[in-house]
Motif scaffolding. Structure first.
Motif, PDB file in Angstrom:
ATOM      1  N   VAL A 102       0.632  -1.331   0.080  1.00 22.06           N
ATOM      2  CA  VAL A 102       0.084   0.057   0.215  1.00 22.06           C
ATOM      3  C   VAL A 102       0.974   1.408  -0.011  1.00 22.06           C
ATOM      4  O   VAL A 102       0.768   2.217  -0.732  1.00 22.06           O
ATOM      5  CB  VAL A 102      -0.912   0.084   1.095  1.00 22.06           C
ATOM      6  N   GLN A 103       2.052   1.425   0.817  1.00 14.82           N
ATOM      7  CA  GLN A 103       2.925   2.463   1.028  1.00 14.82           C
ATOM      8  C   GLN A 103       3.590   2.570  -0.604  1.00 14.82           C
ATOM      9  O   GLN A 103       3.700   3.820  -0.901  1.00 14.82           O
ATOM     10  CB  GLN A 103       3.921   2.301   2.035  1.00 14.82           C
ATOM     11  N   PHE A 104       3.908   1.465  -1.262  1.00 16.10           N
ATOM     12  CA  PHE A 104       4.606   1.457  -2.253  1.00 16.10           C
ATOM     13  C   PHE A 104       3.689   1.813  -3.274  1.00 16.10           C
ATOM     14  O   PHE A 104       4.163   2.822  -4.328  1.00 16.10           O
ATOM     15  CB  PHE A 104       5.232  -0.003  -2.781  1.00 16.10           C
ATOM     16  N   GLU A 105       2.449   1.449  -3.463  1.00  9.62           N
ATOM     17  CA  GLU A 105       1.298   2.006  -4.574  1.00  9.62           C
ATOM     18  C   GLU A 105       1.115   3.447  -4.478  1.00  9.62           C
ATOM     19  O   GLU A 105       1.283   4.195  -5.240  1.00  9.62           O
ATOM     20  CB  GLU A 105       0.126   1.312  -4.324  1.00  9.62           C
ATOM     21  N   ASP A 106       1.271   4.097  -3.272  1.00  7.01           N
ATOM     22  CA  ASP A 106       0.802   5.129  -2.884  1.00  7.01           C
ATOM     23  C   ASP A 106       2.153   6.172  -3.102  1.00  7.01           C
ATOM     24  O   ASP A 106       1.729   7.291  -3.883  1.00  7.01           O
ATOM     25  CB  ASP A 106       0.515   5.543  -1.391  1.00  7.01           C
ATOM     26  N   LEU A 107       3.218   5.676  -3.038  1.00  6.51           N
ATOM     27  CA  LEU A 107       4.248   6.232  -3.413  1.00  6.51           C
ATOM     28  C   LEU A 107       4.467   6.627  -4.825  1.00  6.51           C
ATOM     29  O   LEU A 107       4.899   7.725  -5.516  1.00  6.51           O
ATOM     30  CB  LEU A 107       5.618   5.845  -2.748  1.00  6.51           C
ATOM     31  N   LEU A 108       4.407   5.476  -5.685  1.00  8.39           N
ATOM     32  CA  LEU A 108       4.387   5.393  -7.067  1.00  8.39           C
ATOM     33  C   LEU A 108       3.237   6.551  -7.607  1.00  8.39           C
ATOM     34  O   LEU A 108       3.571   6.966  -8.632  1.00  8.39           O
ATOM     35  CB  LEU A 108       4.560   4.167  -7.734  1.00  8.39           C
ATOM     36  N   ARG A 109       2.168   6.249  -7.187  1.00 10.52           N
ATOM     37  CA  ARG A 109       1.142   7.105  -7.546  1.00 10.52           C
ATOM     38  C   ARG A 109       1.458   8.774  -7.396  1.00 10.52           C
ATOM     39  O   ARG A 109       1.154   9.551  -8.365  1.00 10.52           O
ATOM     40  CB  ARG A 109      -0.252   6.663  -6.816  1.00 10.52           C
ATOM     41  N   ARG A 110       1.984   9.106  -6.258  1.00 11.78           N
ATOM     42  CA  ARG A 110       2.347  10.324  -5.962  1.00 11.78           C
ATOM     43  C   ARG A 110       3.633  10.623  -7.014  1.00 11.78           C
ATOM     44  O   ARG A 110       3.584  11.922  -7.155  1.00 11.78           O
ATOM     45  CB  ARG A 110       2.705  10.439  -4.339  1.00 11.78           C
ATOM     46  N   ALA A 112       3.945   9.540 -10.100  1.00 17.51           N
ATOM     47  CA  ALA A 112       3.294   9.935 -11.251  1.00 17.51           C
ATOM     48  C   ALA A 112       2.650  11.146 -11.321  1.00 17.51           C
ATOM     49  O   ALA A 112       2.774  12.037 -12.408  1.00 17.51           O
ATOM     50  CB  ALA A 112       2.459   8.856 -11.504  1.00 17.51           C
ATOM     51  N   ILE A 113       1.899  11.752 -10.218  1.00 14.78           N
ATOM     52  CA  ILE A 113       1.450  13.140 -10.336  1.00 14.78           C
ATOM     53  C   ILE A 113       2.363  14.029 -10.318  1.00 14.78           C
ATOM     54  O   ILE A 113       2.120  14.957 -11.083  1.00 14.78           O
ATOM     55  CB  ILE A 113       0.281  13.107  -9.111  1.00 14.78           C
ATOM     56  N   ALA A 114       3.348  13.799  -9.323  1.00 14.02           N
ATOM     57  CA  ALA A 114       4.407  15.057  -9.561  1.00 14.02           C
ATOM     58  C   ALA A 114       5.220  15.009 -10.805  1.00 14.02           C
ATOM     59  O   ALA A 114       5.431  16.301 -11.341  1.00 14.02           O
ATOM     60  CB  ALA A 114       5.403  14.631  -8.322  1.00 14.02           C
ATOM     61  N   ARG A 115       5.383  14.077 -11.414  1.00 13.43           N
ATOM     62  CA  ARG A 115       5.755  14.149 -12.859  1.00 13.43           C
ATOM     63  C   ARG A 115       5.156  14.653 -13.602  1.00 13.43           C
ATOM     64  O   ARG A 115       5.422  15.671 -14.671  1.00 13.43           O
ATOM     65  CB  ARG A 115       6.319  12.816 -13.103  1.00 13.43           C
ATOM     66  N   ASP A 116       3.630  14.402 -13.763  1.00  7.37           N
ATOM     67  CA  ASP A 116       2.661  14.919 -14.678  1.00  7.37           C
ATOM     68  C   ASP A 116       2.619  16.288 -14.330  1.00  7.37           C
ATOM     69  O   ASP A 116       2.567  17.277 -15.480  1.00  7.37           O
ATOM     70  CB  ASP A 116       1.258  14.330 -14.532  1.00  7.37           C
ATOM     71  N   ILE A 117       2.550  16.911 -13.109  1.00  8.81           N
ATOM     72  CA  ILE A 117       2.671  18.531 -12.754  1.00  8.81           C
ATOM     73  C   ILE A 117       3.831  19.018 -13.366  1.00  8.81           C
ATOM     74  O   ILE A 117       3.548  20.113 -14.017  1.00  8.81           O
ATOM     75  CB  ILE A 117       2.402  18.554 -11.394  1.00  8.81           C
ATOM     76  N   SER A 118       4.889  18.396 -13.422  1.00 12.56           N
ATOM     77  CA  SER A 118       6.099  19.310 -13.605  1.00 12.56           C
ATOM     78  C   SER A 118       6.490  19.111 -15.256  1.00 12.56           C
ATOM     79  O   SER A 118       7.209  19.981 -15.474  1.00 12.56           O
ATOM     80  CB  SER A 118       7.360  18.756 -12.876  1.00 12.56           C
ATOM     81  N   ASP A 119       5.822  18.226 -15.838  1.00 13.55           N
ATOM     82  CA  ASP A 119       5.974  18.170 -17.325  1.00 13.55           C
ATOM     83  C   ASP A 119       5.132  19.429 -17.979  1.00 13.55           C
ATOM     84  O   ASP A 119       4.583  20.134 -17.703  1.00 13.55           O
ATOM     85  CB  ASP A 119       5.305  16.849 -17.728  1.00 13.55           C
TER      86      ASP A 119
END
Length: 119
Positions: A102-110, A112-119
């Protein structure tokens, strides 16, 4: 991170060393973020993200304990081309030194969101 800076400043750390240390930490996080997200594959989307994250988690969980330990994450990052020390990986995981799915999934989702925002 702000608290760490305040404490280190209070303890007498030089600002230059502190900035250099923070830059180094951020650089490792950015490399780890890029490597972990690329391990999901190029065909990842909202509908298959959970399955892709599970595949990556299972690949990193070498002892199949249901948790990724400091050593397992360091090995995984090294396999992905991110060279880290054991202490750097411990800082990434925090005080527990393990990460469940659950922590790993949450980390990767966050990430991905951070990457999409910075792109």
């Amino acid at each position: 991170l702000i608290c760490i800076v305040a404490i280190r400043s209070w303890l007498g750390w030089e600002r230059g060393k502190e900035v250099q240390h923070m830059t180094h930490e951020l650089d490792h996080w950015k490399k780890a973020q890029n490597a972990l997200l690329s391990s999901l594959g190029e065909d990842v989307n909202d509908s298959n993200m959970s399955a892709k994250i599970r595949e990556v988690f299972d690949r990193f969980d070498l002892d199949h304990s249901g948790q990724i330990s400091v050593e397992e994450l360091r090995t995984a990052l090294s396999t992905l081309g991110v060279k880290t020390t054991l202490d750097e990986v411990k800082e990434m995981l925090g005080p527990s030194e393990v990460m469940n799915y659950v922590q790993f999934e949450d980390l990767l989702r966050r990430m991905a969101i951070a990457r999409d925002i910075s792109d």
